[in-house]
Design a protein around this motif. Sequence first.
Motif, PDB file in Angstrom:
ATOM      1  N   ASP A 186       6.532   0.415   7.384  1.00 11.11           N
ATOM      2  CA  ASP A 186       4.877   0.192   7.021  1.00 11.11           C
ATOM      3  C   ASP A 186       4.230   1.145   6.084  1.00 11.11           C
ATOM      4  O   ASP A 186       3.689   2.254   6.096  1.00 11.11           O
ATOM      5  CB  ASP A 186       3.861   0.323   8.176  1.00 11.11           C
ATOM      6  CG  ASP A 186       2.474   0.159   8.096  1.00 11.11           C
ATOM      7  OD1 ASP A 186       2.178  -0.643   6.931  1.00 11.11           O
ATOM      8  OD2 ASP A 186       1.655   0.243   8.847  1.00 11.11           O
ATOM      9  N   MET A 187       4.591   0.852   4.590  1.00  8.05           N
ATOM     10  CA  MET A 187       5.240  -0.329   4.192  1.00  8.05           C
ATOM     11  C   MET A 187       6.111  -0.108   2.801  1.00  8.05           C
ATOM     12  O   MET A 187       6.041  -0.919   2.004  1.00  8.05           O
ATOM     13  CB  MET A 187       4.490  -1.564   4.079  1.00  8.05           C
ATOM     14  CG  MET A 187       3.318  -1.260   3.192  1.00  8.05           C
ATOM     15  SD  MET A 187       2.357  -3.050   2.454  1.00  8.05           S
ATOM     16  CE  MET A 187       3.534  -4.052   1.942  1.00  8.05           C
ATOM     17  N   GLU A 206      -5.043   1.514   2.360  1.00 10.10           N
ATOM     18  CA  GLU A 206      -4.997   0.442   3.250  1.00 10.10           C
ATOM     19  C   GLU A 206      -5.324   0.855   4.507  1.00 10.10           C
ATOM     20  O   GLU A 206      -5.892   0.091   5.186  1.00 10.10           O
ATOM     21  CB  GLU A 206      -3.827  -0.422   3.112  1.00 10.10           C
ATOM     22  CG  GLU A 206      -3.848  -1.680   3.640  1.00 10.10           C
ATOM     23  CD  GLU A 206      -3.539  -1.480   5.244  1.00 10.10           C
ATOM     24  OE1 GLU A 206      -3.440  -2.718   5.996  1.00 10.10           O
ATOM     25  OE2 GLU A 206      -2.774  -0.839   5.734  1.00 10.10           O
ATOM     26  N   GLU A 207      -4.770   1.803   4.900  1.00 12.26           N
ATOM     27  CA  GLU A 207      -4.689   2.588   6.344  1.00 12.26           C
ATOM     28  C   GLU A 207      -6.087   2.949   6.715  1.00 12.26           C
ATOM     29  O   GLU A 207      -6.301   3.089   8.085  1.00 12.26           O
ATOM     30  CB  GLU A 207      -3.429   3.428   6.690  1.00 12.26           C
ATOM     31  CG  GLU A 207      -2.174   2.939   6.486  1.00 12.26           C
ATOM     32  CD  GLU A 207      -1.810   2.032   7.477  1.00 12.26           C
ATOM     33  OE1 GLU A 207      -2.520   1.576   8.274  1.00 12.26           O
ATOM     34  OE2 GLU A 207      -0.479   1.415   7.378  1.00 12.26           O
ATOM     35  N   HIS A 219       0.842  -1.225   0.065  1.00  6.91           N
ATOM     36  CA  HIS A 219       0.126   0.029  -0.002  1.00  6.91           C
ATOM     37  C   HIS A 219       0.946   1.204   0.005  1.00  6.91           C
ATOM     38  O   HIS A 219       2.067   1.311   0.658  1.00  6.91           O
ATOM     39  CB  HIS A 219      -0.990  -0.012   1.221  1.00  6.91           C
ATOM     40  CG  HIS A 219      -0.071  -0.006   2.451  1.00  6.91           C
ATOM     41  ND1 HIS A 219       0.040   1.127   3.020  1.00  6.91           N
ATOM     42  CD2 HIS A 219      -0.053  -1.106   3.451  1.00  6.91           C
ATOM     43  CE1 HIS A 219       0.463   0.791   4.280  1.00  6.91           C
ATOM     44  NE2 HIS A 219       0.485  -0.508   4.813  1.00  6.91           N
ATOM     45  N   GLU A 263       2.134  -6.969   3.267  1.00  5.67           N
ATOM     46  CA  GLU A 263       2.871  -6.706   4.026  1.00  5.67           C
ATOM     47  C   GLU A 263       2.845  -7.760   5.400  1.00  5.67           C
ATOM     48  O   GLU A 263       1.821  -8.558   5.583  1.00  5.67           O
ATOM     49  CB  GLU A 263       2.669  -5.317   4.706  1.00  5.67           C
ATOM     50  CG  GLU A 263       1.350  -5.527   5.228  1.00  5.67           C
ATOM     51  CD  GLU A 263       0.411  -3.879   5.523  1.00  5.67           C
ATOM     52  OE1 GLU A 263       1.419  -3.113   6.368  1.00  5.67           O
ATOM     53  OE2 GLU A 263      -0.390  -3.625   5.137  1.00  5.67           O
TER      54      GLU A 263
HETATM   55 ZN    ZN Z   1       0.758  -1.349   6.463  1.00  2.00          ZN
END
Ligand code: ZN
Length: 411
Positions: free
Chosen positions: A110-111, A144-145, A77, A172
């Motif tokens: 991340d990431m 994604e977050e 992501h 991840e």
């Molecule tokens: Zn992540």
Amino acid sequence: MDNGEHKAVTNFREYLRIKSVHPNPDYEGCIEWIKRQATEIGLEFNIVEFPKPAEFAVWLTWPAKTPTLSSILLNSHIDVVPVDETKWTRDPFAAEKDSDGNIYARGTQDMKSVGVQYLEAIRNLKAKGFVPLRTIHVLFVPDEEVGGSKGMAPFVKSPEFAKLNVGFALDEGITSPVDEIILTYAERAICQVKFTAKGTTGHSLILHENTAGEKIQKVINRLMEFRAQEKARLESDPNLLLGDVTTVNLTMLGGGMQINICPTELSASFDIRLTPKWKKEELLRFLDEICEEAGPEVTYNYVFQSLDYTGVTTLDDSNKWWSTFKSTCEDIGVKLKPIIMPGATDIRYVRQQGIPAFGFSPINNTPVLLHANDEFLNESVFLRGIEIYEMIIWNLANIPGYNLFQFPKLF
Ligand SMILES: [Zn+2]
């Protein structure tokens, strides 16, 4: 090497400086950077934009010798979580490197590291003349977050994704503070629920029957008993990790009008994370039972749930992706620690499509600073990760086609 710095590190630091941070991530900047990687490395650039604005997925393709075989998807992501700049000792988007080689920036663990490592590994494999037997797609997704609803979630349902014919995916993992590298083969599902109890209202100097307070107390007690049981189970067995148990936390309480009025309604909200070792149906039955036992007019509704995303990728030798991954790691001295991911990542959407997938970030001997202040990654760990991916990609991309009878799930 340029100015004493490895070009892959320079490239990583450049990607870190693109502020793809919520709530206003610079996705345009990321797409530009990815496009440039495609040109430099010699990969096909693809983008799909979904009907709603700012929903998209970008992927770079390295075509195979044998395009009929299922492909390998390498996902990362591009977004990162916000920072509290007052708590950072450095600018979180300057990607400063100290004299020990530690690179500080949001996204180092991340990431964004993983996204660059895939590309650098492919760059190196191409330079060595390697041609994969299976097509490789390096996927970059937004959001994604914040749940993946604008990136991976619509992408896996799109005709473009179906055309990729993905047989196996990597995404991840989690940073490891020790030498072992964590590999995740499943994830816990999220079940965030709000219980509401309705009851008799009136002056609170009277002992009314059927009050909301008595009923919500029963709900809380029952879930707290369950929490205590799971906590005891986790603490009594050293082989268990967070992903192996179901966790419950009371996170919000609501209701009431004034201190001398029995409320018509009280609520209690819980964040429950369900281990895939449990069935969704068992949890739902339990929640229904809690309502029934607490009395009339006690209900619950979901604030958020991902209970249908409980795919598990098997770790046995019938899964050639696993046996190849494992033997590659053994050959290059990488110690793996397979676990159930305690949180949720985008890979759940891929697993739900029936595709085997692992979470794997080659970050070891590093403090766990995902979403934390002063997130950093040492350049030697980063560079070692590129070598690891080179070997993994080489071997996974060389898995030949199998007899359909022997491996019906995979091919
Ligand atoms: Zn992540």
